[in-house]
Motif scaffolding. Structure first.
Motif: not given
Length: 177
Positions: A115, A118-119, A122, A148, A170, A174-177
């Motif tokens: 996680h 990924l943050e 992006l 994720l 992703i 689509e990302y919902h951090g």
């Protein structure tokens, strides 16, 4: 120096004293069974891998982080980003990867590190899309991919080793951090 802190982890660049603990992890056949062709790495091969990862940091502005446990300072493995040159069909792409020593499995560290990575990809590095490429039947990694929020794109075969791979992705929308 790039460093990410999560509630239980520090994701950071590599130190010289990380080599021996990482070599212990990469020498474990159970840990390595889902990586590349499943071969274990010796100390020299592990050192070469870390050197390649550090070069990717210098060339791309991202790479694989060492995962350090905040509470104990132990090296748990790695997580981060790399260019998946081994699978030309997905290029241009950036892949999220992780690997933990067996004693660190089942505690949520892979998801926590993924996680954060990924943050970082992006939001910090401004990437629009990230992929995950996993060997089929690697249920633990598939579970992290689902957490994720990545969606399945397609299945393919590893161009060198011939085993089945699943490709997930992703993107920033689509990302919902």
């Amino acid at each position: 120096m790039t460093e990410i802190r999560t509630p239980r982890l520090i994701l950071r660049r590599w130190h010289d004293d990380d080599l021996l603990p990482l070599a212990e992890i990469t020498a474990d056949p159970e840990v390595m069974r889902w990586m590349d062709d499943g071969s274990v790495l010796d100390l020299e091969q592990t050192a070469e891998a870390v050197e390649r990862w550090e070069e990717e940091w210098d060339e791309e502005g991202f790479g694989l982080f060492a995962i350090e446990l905040l509470a104990s300072g132990e090296l748990a493995g790695f997580a981060g980003l790399s260019v998946p040159d081994f699978l030309p069909a997905v290029l241009p792409a950036v892949e999220i990867r992780w690997l933990l020593g067996r004693q660190f499995w089942g505690q949520g560290y892979a998801s926590e590190a993924a996680h954060a990575t990924l943050e970082f990809a992006l939001q910090d590095r401004g990437l629009d899309r990230v992929v995950s490429i996993n060997r089929m039947a690697n249920d633990a990694s598939e579970n992290v991919v689902r957490k994720l929020g990545m969606t399945s794109e397609y299945e393919t075969t590893h161009p060198v080793h011939g085993f089945a791979l699943s490709v997930h992705s992703i993107d920033l929308t689509e990302y919902h951090g």
